[in-house]
Design an enzyme around this catalytic site. Structure first.
Site, PDB file in Angstrom:
ATOM      1  N   GLY A  83       0.829  -1.200   0.000  1.00  0.00           N
ATOM      2  CA  GLY A  83       0.000   0.000   0.000  1.00  0.00           C
ATOM      3  C   GLY A  83       0.863   1.250   0.000  1.00  0.00           C
ATOM      4  O   GLY A  83       1.982   1.235   0.524  1.00  0.00           O
ATOM      5  N   GLN A 101       3.387   9.843   0.735  1.00  0.00           N
ATOM      6  CA  GLN A 101       4.642   9.083   0.702  1.00  0.00           C
ATOM      7  C   GLN A 101       5.438   9.318  -0.573  1.00  0.00           C
ATOM      8  O   GLN A 101       6.617   8.957  -0.647  1.00  0.00           O
ATOM      9  CB  GLN A 101       4.366   7.581   0.854  1.00  0.00           C
ATOM     10  N   CYS A 136       6.078  -0.196   7.139  1.00  0.00           N
ATOM     11  CA  CYS A 136       5.764   0.987   6.337  1.00  0.00           C
ATOM     12  C   CYS A 136       6.936   1.272   5.407  1.00  0.00           C
ATOM     13  O   CYS A 136       8.090   1.249   5.843  1.00  0.00           O
ATOM     14  CB  CYS A 136       5.532   2.183   7.266  1.00  0.00           C
ATOM     15  N   LEU A 137       6.640   1.544   4.151  1.00  0.00           N
ATOM     16  CA  LEU A 137       7.706   1.851   3.191  1.00  0.00           C
ATOM     17  C   LEU A 137       8.469   3.114   3.587  1.00  0.00           C
ATOM     18  O   LEU A 137       9.598   3.312   3.145  1.00  0.00           O
ATOM     19  CB  LEU A 137       7.120   2.021   1.788  1.00  0.00           C
ATOM     20  N   HIS A 147      -3.871   2.244   8.359  1.00  0.00           N
ATOM     21  CA  HIS A 147      -2.486   2.702   8.206  1.00  0.00           C
ATOM     22  C   HIS A 147      -2.383   3.799   7.139  1.00  0.00           C
ATOM     23  O   HIS A 147      -1.746   4.830   7.351  1.00  0.00           O
ATOM     24  CB  HIS A 147      -1.605   1.494   7.839  1.00  0.00           C
ATOM     25  N   GLU A 148      -3.024   3.570   5.997  1.00  0.00           N
ATOM     26  CA  GLU A 148      -2.932   4.549   4.900  1.00  0.00           C
ATOM     27  C   GLU A 148      -3.702   5.831   5.241  1.00  0.00           C
ATOM     28  O   GLU A 148      -3.264   6.933   4.905  1.00  0.00           O
ATOM     29  CB  GLU A 148      -3.433   3.946   3.579  1.00  0.00           C
ATOM     30  N   HIS A 192      -1.563   8.092   7.145  1.00  0.00           N
ATOM     31  CA  HIS A 192      -0.641   8.870   6.296  1.00  0.00           C
ATOM     32  C   HIS A 192      -1.320  10.145   5.794  1.00  0.00           C
ATOM     33  O   HIS A 192      -0.698  11.207   5.747  1.00  0.00           O
ATOM     34  CB  HIS A 192      -0.180   8.053   5.089  1.00  0.00           C
TER      35      HIS A 192
HETATM   36  C1  QAP Z   1       0.873  -0.588   5.038  1.00  0.00           C
HETATM   37  O1  QAP Z   1       2.898  -1.352   4.188  1.00  0.00           O
HETATM   38  C2  QAP Z   1       0.346  -1.759   5.797  1.00  0.00           C
HETATM   39  O2  QAP Z   1       9.800  -2.060   6.183  1.00  0.00           O
HETATM   40  C3  QAP Z   1       1.633  -0.963   3.794  1.00  0.00           C
HETATM   41  O3  QAP Z   1      11.580  -2.882   4.376  1.00  0.00           O
HETATM   42  C4  QAP Z   1       0.811  -2.013   7.065  1.00  0.00           C
HETATM   43  O4  QAP Z   1       3.494  -1.874   2.111  1.00  0.00           O
HETATM   44  C5  QAP Z   1      -0.624  -2.576   5.270  1.00  0.00           C
HETATM   45  C6  QAP Z   1       7.568  -2.555   3.349  1.00  0.00           C
HETATM   46  C7  QAP Z   1       0.300  -3.079   7.777  1.00  0.00           C
HETATM   47  C8  QAP Z   1      -1.124  -3.645   5.983  1.00  0.00           C
HETATM   48  C9  QAP Z   1      -0.663  -3.893   7.243  1.00  0.00           C
HETATM   49  C10 QAP Z   1       8.019  -2.232   4.612  1.00  0.00           C
HETATM   50  C11 QAP Z   1       8.494  -2.974   2.421  1.00  0.00           C
HETATM   51  C12 QAP Z   1       6.174  -2.419   2.947  1.00  0.00           C
HETATM   52  C13 QAP Z   1       9.347  -2.367   4.948  1.00  0.00           C
HETATM   53  C14 QAP Z   1       3.819  -1.755   3.263  1.00  0.00           C
HETATM   54  C15 QAP Z   1      10.276  -2.797   4.002  1.00  0.00           C
HETATM   55  C16 QAP Z   1       9.841  -3.111   2.734  1.00  0.00           C
HETATM   56  C17 QAP Z   1       5.185  -1.966   3.755  1.00  0.00           C
HETATM   57 CO    CO Z   2       3.078   3.542   5.625  1.00  0.00          CO
END
Ligand code: QAP
Ligand code: CO
Length: 180
Positions: A47, A52, A89-90, A131-132, A135
Site C-alpha cells: 500500500g 509518501q 511501512c515503506l 495505516h494509509e 498517512h
Molecule cells: C501498510 O505497508 C500496511 O519495512 C503498507 O523494508 C501495514 O506496504 C498494510 C515494506 C500493515 C497492511 C498492514 C516495509 C516494504 C512495505 C518495509 C507496506 C520494508 C519493505 C510496507
Molecule cells: Co506507511
C-alpha cells in the site's frame, strides 16, 4: 523507472495533513498510475499513500492480490474490535512494530471514476485502510507505539541518520528490527 522516490521518516511532508481531492481529473489519474509504478517497484510494498511520494492529496492505492485499488477522499465511518499485527511501512524501511488497532473498519471513499465505494474490511485489509488513512492525516506508525518501543525505534532511526552523514561508511546495524 519509478517516477517518484518514496519519502522516508524525517521528510516533513509525512507530517502534514493531505488535502481533499476536489476533482478527479487527468492529473489525478496520472498521479495514481505513477503511484502504482512506485509501489510495484518498491520492495514488497502492498500500500502507498500520496504523501509518501510527496503529494498532499487524500489518495491511497494498494494491491493485496494482483488487483490494484485506488481510494480517493477515504473516511472510516465505523470500526470495531481489536487486533494486533506487526505493521511495516515503506517510509520506515526495515522497522516492524506490533500495533493494536480496531479489527474491522467500514470505509467510504470514491474510486477513480468518481463513484462512491463502501468497503468493510477486517484483519490485513482493515489494517491497511487504517495505516494509509493515518498517512493522509500526517501520522506514522510511531504514534501508535508505547514509550519503550518508540525510544527503541527512534534510536535506530537516529543511528541511521548519523550513519548516512558519516563520510566513511560506518558498519551499519542490520536493517531489520522487530520491536516487542
Ligand atoms: C501498510 O505497508 C500496511 O519495512 C503498507 O523494508 C501495514 O506496504 C498494510 C515494506 C500493515 C497492511 C498492514 C516495509 C516494504 C512495505 C518495509 C507496506 C520494508 C519493505 C510496507
Ligand atoms: Co506507511
Amino acid at each position: 523507472m519509478a517516477p517518484y522516490t518514496i519519502r522516508v521518516f524525517g521528510d516533513p511532508v509525512l507530517k502534514q495533513r493531505a488535502t481533499e481531492v476536489s476533482e478527479i481529473d487527468g492529473a489525478v489519474a496520472r498521479l495514481v498510475e505513477d503511484m502504482f509504478t512506485t509501489l510495484y517497484e518498491s520492495e514488497s510494498g502492498i500500500g502507498l499513500a500520496a504523501p509518501q511520494v510527496g503529494v498532499q492529496k487524500r489518495i491511497f492505492v494498494y494491491d493485496l492480490d494482483d488487483e490494484p485499488v485506488t481510494l480517493i477522499n477515504p473516511r472510516i465511518v465505523e470500526s470495531d474490535g481489536e487486533w494486533e499485527y506487526q505493521e511495516g511501512c515503506l517510509s520506515l524501511p526495515g522497522l516492524y512494530f506490533p500495533i493494536v488497532r480496531p479489527k474491522v473498519v467500514h470505509l467510504v471513499a470514491h474510486d477513480l471514476d468518481g463513484n462512491e465505494v463502501s468497503l468493510e474490511a477486517d484483519e490485513l485489509l482493515g489494517r491497511l485502510f487504517q495505516h494509509e488513512l493515518d498517512h493522509l492525516d500526517g501520522k506514522l506508525m510511531l504514534e501508535h507505539l508505547d514509550d519503550e518501543q518508540r525510544k527503541a525505534a527512534m534510536r535506530v532511526l537516529r543511528e541511521r541518520a548519523q550513519a548516512d552523514l558519516d563520510p566513511e561508511p560506518a558498519p551499519r546495524r542490520a536493517l531489520g528490527l522487530r520491536l516487542r
